[in-house]
Scaffold this motif. Structure first.
Motif, mmCIF file in Angstrom:
data_model
loop_
_atom_site.group_PDB
_atom_site.id
_atom_site.type_symbol
_atom_site.label_atom_id
_atom_site.label_comp_id
_atom_site.label_asym_id
_atom_site.label_seq_id
_atom_site.Cartn_x
_atom_site.Cartn_y
_atom_site.Cartn_z
ATOM 1 N N ASP A 36 86.518 19.439 55.811
ATOM 2 C CA ASP A 36 87.276 18.529 54.969
ATOM 3 C C ASP A 36 87.769 17.383 55.849
ATOM 4 N N PRO A 37 87.307 16.148 55.612
ATOM 5 C CA PRO A 37 87.712 15.019 56.456
ATOM 6 C C PRO A 37 89.230 14.828 56.540
ATOM 7 N N ALA A 38 89.938 15.032 55.451
ATOM 8 C CA ALA A 38 91.398 14.872 55.477
ATOM 9 C C ALA A 38 92.029 15.948 56.356
ATOM 10 N N GLN A 39 91.528 17.162 56.235
ATOM 11 C CA GLN A 39 92.037 18.256 57.061
ATOM 12 C C GLN A 39 91.702 18.010 58.537
ATOM 13 N N PHE A 40 90.504 17.485 58.781
ATOM 14 C CA PHE A 40 90.095 17.141 60.138
ATOM 15 C C PHE A 40 91.061 16.123 60.741
ATOM 16 N N GLN A 41 91.410 15.083 59.978
ATOM 17 C CA GLN A 41 92.347 14.060 60.454
ATOM 18 C C GLN A 41 93.701 14.694 60.769
ATOM 19 N N GLN A 42 94.147 15.605 59.931
ATOM 20 C CA GLN A 42 95.422 16.278 60.180
ATOM 21 C C GLN A 42 95.373 17.102 61.463
ATOM 22 N N ARG A 43 94.240 17.772 61.720
ATOM 23 C CA ARG A 43 94.124 18.564 62.948
ATOM 24 C C ARG A 43 94.146 17.673 64.177
ATOM 25 N N ILE A 44 93.473 16.526 64.095
ATOM 26 C CA ILE A 44 93.496 15.580 65.215
ATOM 27 C C ILE A 44 94.933 15.120 65.460
ATOM 28 N N GLU A 45 95.640 14.774 64.381
ATOM 29 C CA GLU A 45 97.021 14.306 64.511
ATOM 30 C C GLU A 45 97.901 15.384 65.143
ATOM 31 N N LYS A 46 97.711 16.643 64.756
ATOM 32 C CA LYS A 46 98.490 17.735 65.353
ATOM 33 C C LYS A 46 98.185 17.885 66.833
#
Length: 158
Positions: A36-46
């Motif tokens: 999930d691209p949105a979830q991927f972005q959240q993981r990068i941010e974390k």
């Protein structure tokens, strides 16, 4: 001069470590139903937030770094796909009834070009990200990112 060379080499090793771990992190399951691209972005941010924990990096700086890294992973996906295709082609060439050294060399040469393009793209991302941070923040980022990965790998083994 030797000290500068050692610093350059260490910076390259750190960047390589970041690229490899982040690259693996970025492409763990693309194309699968779980990606999930949105979830991927959240993981990068974390991950960026953890790497800059304890520094005076602002929320805006962290967001900029995450966006830079995320964009670089997206840009490198076609290169990753080409690398996988070449790996398959190399396996086929090596398993053919007759080995064609010129075909194998062409595939190897293409793999090196792809690796160089990936390295250039990620190095640009690291440079762009580095320009967002102060020297102290950059040092903490690399130290914390690598310590996080080191501990995670040991946890899986033990």
């Amino acid at each position: 001069m030797a000290n500068l060379d050692m610093k350059t080499m260490m910076a390259a090793l750190l960047a390589g470590s970041l690229a490899m771990t982040a690259g693996g992190f970025a492409y763990a399951k693309p194309g699968s139903p779980a990606f999930d691209p949105a979830q991927f972005q959240q993981r990068i941010e974390k991950r960026v937030d953890r790497a800059l924990n304890g520094t005076d990096a602002t929320t805006d700086q962290k967001k900029q770094i995450a966006d830079i890294l995320s964009a670089s992973f997206k840009d490198m996906k076609p290169l990753r796909d080409q690398r996988l295709e070449n790996r398959k082609a190399m396996q086929e060439a090596l398993q053919a009834p007759t080995i064609d050294p010129s075909r194998i060399e062409a595939i190897r040469s293409e793999q090196m070009k792809i690796a160089d393009e990936s390295s250039k793209r990620f190095t640009k991302a690291l440079t762009d990200a580095g320009n967002v941070l102060t020297a102290q923040q950059r040092q903490a980022f690399f130290k914390n990112w690598n310590n996080h990965e080191h501990g995670r790998h040991h946890g899986k083994r033990g």
